[in-house]
Design an enzyme around this catalytic site. Sequence first.
Site, PDB file in Angstrom:
ATOM      1  N   HIS A 182      -6.848  -6.312  -1.513  1.00  7.36           N
ATOM      2  CA  HIS A 182      -5.816  -5.310  -1.259  1.00  7.36           C
ATOM      3  C   HIS A 182      -4.822  -5.691  -0.175  1.00  7.36           C
ATOM      4  O   HIS A 182      -3.670  -5.275  -0.218  1.00  7.36           O
ATOM      5  CB  HIS A 182      -6.489  -3.986  -0.881  1.00  7.36           C
ATOM      6  CG  HIS A 182      -5.522  -2.879  -0.623  1.00  7.36           C
ATOM      7  ND1 HIS A 182      -4.670  -2.403  -1.587  1.00  7.36           N
ATOM      8  CD2 HIS A 182      -5.246  -2.164   0.507  1.00  7.36           C
ATOM      9  CE1 HIS A 182      -3.926  -1.426  -1.090  1.00  7.36           C
ATOM     10  NE2 HIS A 182      -4.246  -1.270   0.185  1.00  7.36           N
ATOM     11  N   ASP A 230       0.862  -1.180   0.000  1.00  9.39           N
ATOM     12  CA  ASP A 230       0.000   0.000   0.000  1.00  9.39           C
ATOM     13  C   ASP A 230       0.905   1.238   0.000  1.00  9.39           C
ATOM     14  O   ASP A 230       1.813   1.336  -0.828  1.00  9.39           O
ATOM     15  CB  ASP A 230      -0.959  -0.060   1.202  1.00  9.39           C
ATOM     16  CG  ASP A 230      -1.967   1.088   1.251  1.00  9.39           C
ATOM     17  OD1 ASP A 230      -2.958   1.058   0.506  1.00  9.39           O
ATOM     18  OD2 ASP A 230      -1.747   2.027   2.049  1.00  9.39           O
TER      19      ASP A 230
END
Length: 322
Positions: A298, A101
Amino acid sequence: MAPLQHRFVQTNGIRMHVAEQGEGPLVVLCHGFPESWYSWRHQLKALAEAGYHAVAPDMRGYGQTDAPGAITDYSMLHLVGDMVGLVLGLGATRAVVVGHDWGAPVAWHCALLRPDLFAGVAALSVPFRGRGPVLPTTTMPRTDDDEFYQLYFQEPGKAERELAGNVRRTLRALLYGASGDAPSSQQITMVPRQGGFLTRLADPAELPTWLHEEDLDFYVSEFERTGFRGGLNWYRNIDRNWELLAAYAGAKVAVPALFVAGDRDAVIMSPAAQKVIAGLTGPVPRLHRTVMLAGCGHWTQQERPQAVNDALLEFLRVVHGS
């Protein structure tokens, strides 16, 4: 093998908390938003068992690491400087840097700016994009009804108030909503102007199998104590980073690299992102390989710990020539 340990390291003018395990070549693990060193819990032991010194810091503004008050203290140069100071503070002269991320752009820029110190880079979820021709926020999508979540995060205090209103609900909804377990119809990147970031995120009846109640409890305890301002300030430097990194426009990441992502990660599902990934060997000429994880969302290293561990260990063997 030595157990997981915690300590503090002075780096770049701040006091940084790190979790570490193992001995050997240094591997630094950079987390993203809204996360913690704990996001690497499955990797620390695996790397240590394979003969590496695995170190996962609470990044600037998170957990037990200092959180400076000024928004301008969260630029990419600050974040890279933190990692440089951490490596040197640990007594190392070389390291492989891994990021997920927001930690991925930090890792990419560690490799871009200090290839003498970072021998390799592995990025999860976010590919290297380089510096574009215009301020990043000017290209982010917006309509009369919605705006891109990173635009919503720009106003100081606004997102903080929403996310801190019910920390457990926030983290439960976000960890589920951005995962591969959430329905593909769930919209997480666009924020309604008459609502907030959490408006379209469902609060799941039960946690996905990769996230346990004790995991959620840890994240909740951290963010109930610290709030979300530190992590949000990273977003508030997006345009400033573009200005500060002008001298590196067109520069290539020259060290060996690995890219890993889930095929259900909203970060990489747009046509623009797919184009970046397809052309990644341009700005990253020593890209070892790209690994796409089927059904993964994610939270790459948490959703698919074994697959990520296998990819990292294979890449580390390449970097270290073993």
